[in-house]
Design an enzyme around this catalytic site. Structure first.
Site, PDB file in Angstrom:
ATOM      1  N   GLY A 318      33.611 -33.886 -13.505  1.00  0.00           N
ATOM      2  CA  GLY A 318      33.584 -32.993 -14.984  1.00  0.00           C
ATOM      3  C   GLY A 318      34.771 -32.072 -14.825  1.00  0.00           C
ATOM      4  N   SER A 319      34.178 -30.854 -15.498  1.00  0.00           N
ATOM      5  CA  SER A 319      35.224 -29.623 -15.475  1.00  0.00           C
ATOM      6  C   SER A 319      35.485 -28.974 -14.204  1.00  0.00           C
ATOM      7  CB  SER A 319      34.697 -28.600 -16.549  1.00  0.00           C
ATOM      8  OG  SER A 319      34.367 -29.227 -17.915  1.00  0.00           O
ATOM      9  N   THR A 320      35.120 -29.382 -13.211  1.00  0.00           N
ATOM     10  CA  THR A 320      35.614 -28.861 -12.233  1.00  0.00           C
ATOM     11  C   THR A 320      37.023 -29.587 -11.577  1.00  0.00           C
ATOM     12  OG1 THR A 320      34.436 -30.529 -10.627  1.00  0.00           O
ATOM     13  CG2 THR A 320      33.386 -28.531 -11.116  1.00  0.00           C
ATOM     14  N   PHE A 321      37.368 -30.684 -12.430  1.00  0.00           N
ATOM     15  CA  PHE A 321      38.716 -31.189 -12.153  1.00  0.00           C
ATOM     16  C   PHE A 321      39.784 -30.855 -13.035  1.00  0.00           C
ATOM     17  CE2 PHE A 321      41.442 -35.069 -13.041  1.00  0.00           C
ATOM     18  CZ  PHE A 321      41.651 -35.440 -11.718  1.00  0.00           C
TER      19      PHE A 321
END
Length: 610
Positions: A318-321
């Site tokens: 998700g947005s941790t990428f």
């Protein structure tokens, strides 16, 4: 007359021949006896002793496992077991029936006892029940007159004082199976236990020790007559881990009733301070042995208590990428720190709409603000400009898409896709990489899969100055530590990403602003992530998206958070995953915040009096 003399000579001759033959035969016997009794005396004495003396291997005490502060994590404790000697009772079944009135036996246990009794001679002790408490031992001894043939034996068993909190790190020991490699005579001893998972398996050779010997005099039937000599075995080596039991306990407790994982490491050394996966299971129960029913319940549990979710399971990041995408674009020169994109809530690629999580949009944002607000449109635009190849290359440099190699569980390599991968994976037109797939990769969705262990590695490399740190359970002294390789990434860009992660937590509007802390000037940075499990249809977008809390558990989004602290001089990196937990900001970030605060408080190099 001459005829009589001839007969006499013949008799004398025959007598001499016969006598000589007897003498020679007698000498052969004497020589053979001399050979056997004198020349071969030692050999036959040895054979006689082997028939008379039985040498048995003794199981050595297993090595103790400690945490970084010398707290015992796995040890050996006294174990009492009830045995039955068939020849000492007139009726085995009556004795077992009397025993069951004191201590219940399951059908499986009773069947196993009867099977062992049939296989062994009547004077061989057969285990009825082990891991008896003092109260149970006392009860058996009190009823000894009604239990002929029952004896109590004392030994050692593996004990895990932290129970389920450390199961996925330490693993457990169990009896040797037919699939185990028989590389040591100790493994042939009935009841000998070896490491089956975790550190117990990884360091099995060190922990096992060396067996002792017991020499017993036995009769022709194999019955023990007396003990001749006993040599104790060699205690297994101690194993010191980087784990901090205090942080480990807290990490597990913070997960509570959730299903997920937490991992905390030192960003400079890679030392793993805590690694918890939930739900878990008490390894002490596995050492004792489970019934078929109990094992089936464990393996069929949808929350997979036996699986290490930090190491063995992979998830969309998700947005941790988004930090990876930003770094790839900055390094490639397709965006600059001041580059701004406009978010109106959605964008189009052809006639297909790509939506931001904020339907009304974020307006104009630069890269730091885009990280702070986790704007999807910004990273769709960025990914489209930089392309999947450079994104994949940066991801791999940061530790994603490959096994870390900590060795405590079957590790998932995750997946960082690129055009070549898709061509190998699919045939024909399906193997052609699509531009829309690049866009969804920009927000950590699509084919991308990572483990929490990889995410904490990524985070550590982002905030430690770009050094290739690798998580480990092995503590290395500063004098023996080898210099780390430095990833070729501009320190200016790394600082920019760090600024964005700091804004996520500490600037109003940041997606993890509610989890901020200021412990004597020490603060954290991080990045939230929420990955959808259920695809949102166009019909749902028009009629109203169902909230996670109103969906069945298995259809709710995964919650993620990666973070570090302290911001000014990073020492710790953390990754939190809560399966089907909902939002990363509301579920995962608070867990990381509390654990990082505790790590700072317990840091011996940064003790501050409140």
């Amino acid at each position: 007359m001459n005829r009589d003399n001839d007969k006499g000579k013949i008799l004398i001759k025959r007598s001499l021949i016969l006598g000589l033959g007897e003498f020679l035969m007698f000498m052969v016997i004497i020589a053979r006896l001399y050979y056997l009794q004198v020349y071969q005396a030692d050999r036959y004495q040895t054979l006689a002793d082997e028939n008379r003396i039985s040498t048995r291997l003794l199981i050595p005490p297993r090595g103790v496992i400690y945490d970084r502060n010398q707290v015992v994590l796995a040890s050996n404790q006294q174990n009492f077991q009830a045995l039955i000697v068939a020849e000492q009772t007139t009726n085995v079944q009556e004795t077992l029936d009397a025993f069951k009135k004191i201590m219940p036996l399951s059908e499986a246990e009773e069947e196993r006892i009867k099977k062992d009794l049939r296989k062994n001679r009547s004077f061989v002790p057969i285990k009825i029940k082990d891991n008896l408490t003092w109260e149970e031992v006392s009860k058996i001894q009190l009823n000894a007159p009604d239990l002929p043939g029952i004896i109590i034996d004392e030994g050692l068993t593996r004990y895990y004082p932290f129970g389920e909190e450390l199961f996925h790190v330490l693993g457990y020991v169990s009896s040797v199976s037919s699939n185990d490699v028989k590389d040591d005579p100790l493994l042939e001893i009935p009841g000998f236990k070896i490491g089956k998972s975790g550190i117990e398996k990884l360091d099995e050779k060190k922990l096992r020790g060396r067996g002792g010997t017991l020499k017993l005099e036995v009769n022709a039937y194999g019955r023990v007559m007396k003990e001749i000599e006993k040599n104790e075995g060699v205690l297994g080596e101690r194993v010191d881990l980087t784990i901090d039991a205090r942080l480990q306990k807290m990490a597990y407790e913070l997960l509570g009733e959730e299903s997920g994982g937490v991992v905390l490491i030192d960003v400079h050394t890679g030392e793993i301070l805590a690694l918890a996966s939930a739900p878990s299971y008490d390894p002490n129960r596995l050492v004792q042995g489970l019934s078929t029913k109990e094992w089936n319940e464990l393996t069929k549990n949808e929350r997979r208590p036996l699986t290490n979710k930090v190491v063995s399971e992979h998830y969309s990041p998700g947005s941790t990428f988004k930090m990876v995408v930003a770094l790839a674009a900055l390094e490639a020169g397709v965006i600059r720190p001041e580059t701004r994109f406009f978010c109106a809530g959605k964008m189009f690629l052809g006639d297909h709409a790509f939506h931001c999580w904020k339907h009304s949009g974020h307006g104009y944002l630069d890269v730091v603000q885009a990280l702070q607000h986790s704007c999807d449109i910004y990273f769709y635009e960025t990914a489209q400009k930089v392309g999947i190849e450079k994104i994949a290359e940066m991801a791999r440099r940061l530790g994603l898409g490959k096994k870390i190699g900590i060795g405590i569980a079957q590790e998932s390599p995750g997946l960082i896709p690129d055009k070549a991968w898709k061509k190998r994976r699919f045939r024909g037109a399906r193997g052609v990489w699509q531009q829309g797939e690049t866009l969804i990769s920009g927000i950590g969705q699509g084919y991308i899969l990572t483990t929490p262990l990889q995410l904490v590695t990524m985070t550590a490399r982002l905030v430690n100055g770009g050094y290739e740190v690798t998580p480990t359970f092995t503590k290395v002294d500063d004098a023996d530590r080898k210099p780390l390789n430095k990833i070729k990434i501009s320190s200016t860009y790394l600082d920019l990403i760090k600024e964005g992660m700091f804004s996520v937590v500490n600037v109003p509007g940041g997606t993890a602003y509610g989890s901020r802390f200021n412990y004597h000037g020490q603060m954290m940075g991080g990045k939230t992530g929420t990955t959808q499990v259920k695809r949102i249809t166009m019909k749902e977008r028009q009629s109203g998206i169902i909230k996670d809390k109103d969906l069945p558990w298995r259809l709710r989004s995964h919650a993620l958070f990666v973070g570090y602290a302290p911001h000014d001089n990073p020492k710790y990196a953390v990754a939190v995953l809560v399966e089907h937990g909902g939002g990363g900001s509301s579920v995962a970030a608070p867990i990381a915040s509390k654990l990082l605060q505790e790590a700072i408080k317990l840091d011996p190099t940064k003790q501050t009096v409140e």
